[in-house]
Design a protein around this motif. Structure first.
Motif, PDB file in Angstrom:
ATOM      1  N   LYS A   1      18.319  27.547  47.269  1.00 39.92           N
ATOM      2  CA  LYS A   1      17.497  28.138  48.338  1.00 39.92           C
ATOM      3  C   LYS A   1      16.402  27.179  48.818  1.00 39.92           C
ATOM      4  O   LYS A   1      15.469  27.597  49.503  1.00 39.92           O
TER       5      LYS A   1
ATOM      6  N   GLN B   1      23.305  26.731  56.985  1.00 43.97           N
ATOM      7  CA  GLN B   1      23.707  27.100  55.620  1.00 43.97           C
ATOM      8  C   GLN B   1      22.535  26.830  54.687  1.00 43.97           C
ATOM      9  O   GLN B   1      21.896  25.777  54.773  1.00 43.97           O
ATOM     10  N   VAL B   2      22.294  27.757  53.779  1.00 47.44           N
ATOM     11  CA  VAL B   2      21.222  27.567  52.792  1.00 47.44           C
ATOM     12  C   VAL B   2      21.873  27.215  51.466  1.00 47.44           C
ATOM     13  O   VAL B   2      22.889  27.779  51.085  1.00 47.44           O
ATOM     14  N   SER B   3      21.271  26.242  50.748  1.00 48.17           N
ATOM     15  CA  SER B   3      21.876  25.770  49.495  1.00 48.17           C
ATOM     16  C   SER B   3      21.710  26.814  48.392  1.00 48.17           C
ATOM     17  O   SER B   3      20.860  27.708  48.498  1.00 48.17           O
TER      18      SER B   3
ATOM     19  N   ALA C   1      17.131  24.095  50.327  1.00 46.44           N
ATOM     20  CA  ALA C   1      17.648  23.174  51.351  1.00 46.44           C
ATOM     21  C   ALA C   1      18.461  23.948  52.386  1.00 46.44           C
ATOM     22  O   ALA C   1      19.095  24.961  52.044  1.00 46.44           O
ATOM     23  N   VAL C   2      18.396  23.485  53.598  1.00 47.58           N
ATOM     24  CA  VAL C   2      19.164  24.134  54.668  1.00 47.58           C
ATOM     25  C   VAL C   2      19.876  23.053  55.483  1.00 47.58           C
ATOM     26  O   VAL C   2      19.316  21.994  55.743  1.00 47.58           O
ATOM     27  N   LYS C   3      21.108  23.330  55.824  1.00 53.48           N
ATOM     28  CA  LYS C   3      21.902  22.355  56.591  1.00 53.48           C
ATOM     29  C   LYS C   3      22.441  23.031  57.857  1.00 53.48           C
ATOM     30  O   LYS C   3      22.910  24.184  57.805  1.00 53.48           O
TER      31      LYS C   3
END
Lengths: 226, 556
Positions: free
Chosen positions: A201, A196-198, A203-205
Motif C-alpha cells: 500500500k 494499481q496500488v502495491s 506504491a502506486v503505478k
C-alpha cells in the motif's frame, strides 16, 4: 496548435521510434514533502533500428543528431536542473547500446520539482512560442497530486488520430507512459481508476499508452491520499 | 475497315517517323507507348484513384504546376502524349560523356510553340531547318519541332564537342542511319509491342564505366580491366513491360556474344532433381527459390574464356594460368562437382515459434523497475533447403569433420547443427543424393524417409515452372499474409487493413529465368493479381490506394 502537434507526431515519431518505447517517471516522496525523482526513457525495444539511424546522416530528410550531440543535450538538461535551488544530486545516464536514458535527482519540496521541469521545458523549447509553464505535481498534507491537463488544442479526437499516418499511430499505440509514486505512509485512496496500488500500500503505478493519452481516453492525472 | 487500316498504317508510320530521329549508334532507347496501354485499360480511369492525385500533387511540388497541367490536358499544350515517344542516348567511350535525345508526337504545333514561349517568358528566336523550327539552347542542346513531332537533342561531352554533330544527326533523322537499321535493336524489338520498353547496348555502358575509372589505374591493371570489359562486347539487353489482364510482366532478354553464350548455355544445361519434389509440401508454401545450374560447365566455360585473356597479360597472365594448373594437381575438380552439382531449392513453409532468452525490464510487486531475463517465443521462417550431391562418401568426410567438432551432433537418420547463439534449432541430413538443411524438426523426423504423401506434394503448376526454368523465385502473397496475420499485432488496427488489402489484391510475385537458348538468356518478373479478368494496372492502383489510405490515415 493541433496542426503543429499532428505535424510533430507525424514527422518525429516514425523517425525516432520505429517500435515501442517506454517513459517512466518514478517519485519517492517523503513525509516532509521532499523526495527523489527518476525518469527513465527506455527505447531498448527499438535499439536495432535506432543504431541503424545513428549510422545515417539523414532519415526521411531530417538530420540525425550524433551521439556526441545527444550527450551534450542530456548534459544541458542536467546542468539546467542542477542550477535550480533545492535540487541536488542530479545525475544523468546514457546507454547507446541498449538505448536507455535516465535522469535522477533529489528535491527539497514539490514546488522545486515543478520549477525544475519548467526550466527543462524552457531549455528544450526550440519553437518561437513561449514555454507553457505549469505545475505538474502538488503535495499538501496527506495528499499527492499528479496534475495533467490538456489545453483545448492539445488533445486529438479519435477521428483526428485516425488521420495520422500508419507509423505514427503504430508508435503511439505501442509506446507507454508509466508513473510510479512511493510514499512512507500507506495509501488510502487513488483517484485514477487505472492506477494499481502495491501489496504494501506504499506504491502506486499507472500505465497508459501514448495513444490513449493523445486521444484523451485516459490521463496520468491522479490524486493519492495517504 | 479501310479507315481502320488507314489509322493503323498512320500510327505505325508515325512511330517509324519518330524512330528515324534515333541514331543507329544510340546506346539505349526507352520507348513509352501509352496508346498500347490505353487499349487495355482506359488511362482516364486511373485519375479516379487517390494515389494518382497524390502523385500529381508531388509532381506539382517538384516540377511545377505546368507539368501537371501538361499531363492532365496535353492537348492544351499541343502535345500528343498517347502516341509512342522515345528517350534515347549515346555513351561516349573516350570521355564518359552522354548525349541524350527525346522524340515525341505533337497534336498542334502552334499551341506547342506558344507553350514553350510562355514557359520561357520571352519571344522565341528560332531558325528553320527543313520543315523543322529549331530553338537553340546553346552548346548544350536544341529543341526542334514540325507539324506533328518534336525532338530534343543535347548532352555533355568533355574534351571534344560532339554535341553539335549529335544534334545534327538527331534532327536530320536520316532513315538509313536510324536505330531501325541497327541489327541488334531490330532483333531485340522485332514483333514485340509493349507498354514500355528499354533497349540497351550493355557493352557500350560497360566500356564507359570502365573507362571512367581506368585513367587512374596502372597500365597492367588497365589491361585486365579492358580484358574484362571485352567479355561484354556485343552484349545488349531488352526489357518489355506490360500491364496485362491479371498480371504485370517485365520480360528481359540478354543477348550475349559467342563466348558468353557458351558459358550461359553450359551453365543452364541442368535439370531439376526430381527427388526434391517429394519433399516440397503443397500447403503453406509461402515462398521458394530454385535454381538448376551446371557448376562444372559454368567453371569450365569461365576458365576457357579467361585463359586466353590472361595469356595476353604478360605480367601476370601466364603465371596465374600456371598456378591454376598446379592447384589442379592437388584439387580433384571432378570430386568437387560431385559434392555439389550446382542446384538448390530453398522453400519457406511457414513461421515457427522458437524460444530465446532476452533481457528486458519489468516492475516488481512494489513497482521497482528491475532487469529481468525472459524466455520469449519468436516467430521465424520455417525453411528447408535441398541440394544434389553424387558422391556420398566424400560428403561424409565433411560430416565427420563436423561430428568431431561441437557443431554437429548425430541424431540417427539426421544431424543437429549446434551453432552458438543461433535463434533456432537446425538440422542436416543426406538421403539418396539429396542434401538437406532445415529448421523443421517435424520434417526431419517424419518426412525424410518417404517425403510428403502424393496428395500433399508441390502442385504440378509449380513443378512445371521449376522444371522448365533455370531459376525461379516465387512468393505466394495470400499464403504469406495468412501466416503473418497470426503474428502478434498483425491482425489489428491499420496493420490488419494492410494485410487484408494485400491478401485480396496480390496473388503472387514470380521471377523466372529460362535456360539459355542460343545467345539469348530470358527472364520474366511478374506480379500476379487476384482478378485474372481485370487489368493489372487498375488492380495495382486500387491496391496502392488502399495501402496508402491506411498508411497516411484518413486525411489522404
Amino acid at each position: 496548435m493541433k496542426r503543429l502537434i499532428r505535424t510533430l507526431l507525424v514527422l518525429c515519431l516514425p523517425l525516432l521510434l520505429t517500435n515501442c518505447f517506454e517513459v517512466t517517471e518514478a517519485i519517492n516522496m517523503k513525509a516532509d514533502g521532499s523526495g527523489d525523482l527518476l525518469v527513465t526513457i527506455d527505447m531498448s525495444a527499438s535499439k536495432d533500428n535506432l543504431k541503424a539511424y545513428l549510422q545515417m546522416d539523414k532519415v526521411q530528410g531530417m538530420e540525425v543528431p550524433s551521439v556526441t550531440e545527444m550527450k551534450k543535450e542530456v548534459e544541458t538538461v542536467r546542468q539546467t536542473i542542477s542550477k535550480i535551488k533545492g535540487m541536488s544530486n542530479v545525475k544523468t545516464s546514457t546507454d547507446f547500446d541498449e538505448f536507455v536514458f535516465t535522469l535522477s535527482g533529489d528535491f527539497d519540496r514539490v514546488k522545486t520539482l515543478n520549477k525544475a521541469i519548467n526550466a527543462v521545458a524552457d531549455e528544450l523549447n526550440r519553437t518561437p512560442l513561449p514555454t507553457l509553464k505549469k505545475d505538474n505535481f502538488k503535495f499538501k498534507d496527506n495528499e499527492f497530486r499528479r496534475l495533467f491537463r490538456y489545453g483545448p488544442d492539445l488533445k486529438l479526437s479519435k477521428e483526428e488520430f485516425e488521420e495520422l499516418n500508419f507509423s505514427a499511430r503504430y508508435v503511439m499505440e505501442t509506446a507507454k507512459y508509466v508513473s510510479v509514486y512511493r510514499f512512507q505512509q500507506p495509501i488510502k485512496r487513488v483517484s485514477n481508476n487505472k492506477a494499481q496500488v502495491s501489496p504494501s500500500k506504499k506504491a502506486v503505478k499507472l500505465e497508459n499508452s501514448i495513444a490513449e493519452l493523445i486521444r484523451g481516453e485516459s490521463s496520468i492525472e491522479n490524486t493519492i491520499e495517504f | 475497315m479501310y479507315a481502320l487500316l488507314l489509322c493503323l498504317s498512320f500510327s505505325s508510320l508515325s512511330a517509324q517517323s519518330l524512330l528515324q530521329h534515333v541514331p543507329q549508334d544510340a546506346s539505349f532507347v526507352f520507348t513509352l507507348n501509352p496508346d498500347h496501354l490505353n487499349k487495355k485499360i482506359p488511362l482516364v480511369k486511373l485519375k479516379e484513384y487517390n494515389i494518382y492525385q497524390m502523385a500529381m500533387s508531388q509532381l506539382a511540388q517538384n516540377a511545377g504546376q505546368q507539368v501537371v497541367e501538361m499531363i492532365e490536358d496535353p492537348g492544351k499544350y499541343g502535345l500528343d502524349l498517347m502516341s509512342a515517344s522515345h528517350v534515347f542516348g549515346k555513351v561516349l567511350d573516350e570521355d564518359g560523356g552522354i548525349l541524350m535525345g527525346v522524340a515525341f508526337q505533337l497534336s498542334d504545333a502552334a499551341k506547342f510553340r506558344q507553350a514553350i514561349s510562355d514557359q520561357l517568358g520571352t519571344t522565341l528566336e528560332t531558325e528553320k531547318r527543313g520543315d523543322f523550327e529549331v530553338f537553340s539552347m546553346g552548346s548544350s542542346g536544341a529543341l526542334a519541332w514540325n507539324n506533328n513531332k518534336a525532338i530534343v537533342a543535347g548532352g555533355e561531352a568533355r574534351g571534344q564537342n560532339p554535341t553539335q554533330e549529335w544534334m545534327n544527326t538527331v534532327l536530320n533523322g536520316n532513315k538509313g542511319n536510324s536505330i531501325s537499321t541497327n541489327a541488334k535493336y531490330s532483333r531485340a524489338l522485332k514483333g514485340k509491342t509493349s507498354d514500355a520498353s528499354l533497349w540497351m547496348d550493355y557493352g557500350a555502358f560497360a566500356t564507359m564505366y570502365s573507362q571512367m575509372g581506368m585513367g587512374m589505374m596502372p597500365a597492367d591493371q588497365r589491361m585486365i580491366m579492358e580484358m574484362m570489359m571485352g567479355m561484354y562486347e556485343g552484349m545488349h539487353i531488352a526489357a518489355h513491360m506490360n500491364f496485362d489482364q491479371g498480371a504485370m510482366r517485365v520480360n528481359y532478354e540478354t543477348f550475349v556474344n559467342d563466348e558468353l553464350s557458351k558459358i550461359f548455355q553450359g551453365m543452364t544445361n541442368a535439370s531439376f532433381n526430381q527427388k526434391f519434389a517429394q519433399y516440397i509440401p503443397k500447403n503453406n508454401l509461402m515462398a521458394y527459390i530454385n535454381f538448376n545450374y551446371n557448376l562444372e560447365e559454368m567453371v569450365n566455360g569461365t576458365r576457357s574464356l579467361m585463359e586466353p585473356m590472361l595469356n595476353q597479360i604478360p605480367e601476370y597472365g601466364p603465371m596465374i594460368n600456371d598456378a591454376m594448373d598446379i592447384i589442379g594437381i592437388a584439387v580433384d575438380e571432378q570430386a568437387l562437382y560431385n559434392l555439389w552439382s550446382g542446384d538448390m531449392f530453398l522453400g519457406v513453409t511457414g513461421m515457427r515459434d522458437f524460444k530465446k532468452t532476452i533481457t528486458t525490464y519489468d516492475y516488481d510487486e512494489e513497482f521497482n523497475r528491475i532487469e529481468v531475463e525472459r524466455e520469449v517465443e519468436e516467430k521465424l521462417p520455417e525453411f528447408t533447403m535441398m541440394m544434389s550431391y553424387s558422391n556420398e562418401a566424400d560428403v561424409m568426410k565433411f560430416v565427420k569433420l563436423g561430428l568431431h567438432s561441437p557443431y554437429l551432433e548425430s541424431k540417427g537418420a539426421y544431424y543437429q547443427i549446434n551453432v552458438p547463439d543461433m535463434p533456432m534449432d537446425a538440422f542436416m541430413a543426406m538421403k539418396d543424393g539429396v542434401f538437406f538443411i532445415t529448421n523443421n524438426q517435424d520434417f526431419i523426423e517424419n518426412k525424410l524417409s518417404a517425403g510428403f504423401g502424393k496428395g500433399e506434394r508441390i502442385s504440378k503448376e509449380h513443378l512445371d515452372r521449376i522444371q522448365k526454368s533455370a531459376q525461379v523465385v516465387y512468393w505466394d502473397v495470400p499464403n504469406t499474409v495468412g501466416v503473418m496475420e497470426k503474428l502478434e499485432g498483425m491482425n489489428e488496427g491499420p496493420m490488419k487493413e494492410v494485410m487484408d488489402a494485400s491478401k485480396k489484391s496480390v496473388k503472387s510475385m514470380i521471377l523466372k529465368a529460362d535456360k539459355a537458348k542460343g545467345d539469348v538468356f530470358s527472364q520474366e518478373f511478374s506480379i500476379n493479381f487476384m482478378d485474372g479478368g481485370a487489368n493489372s494496372l487498375d488492380q495495382l492502383f486500387s491496391y496502392l490506394d488502399k495501402v496508402m489510405k491506411t498508411m497516411m490515415g484518413t486525411s489522404m
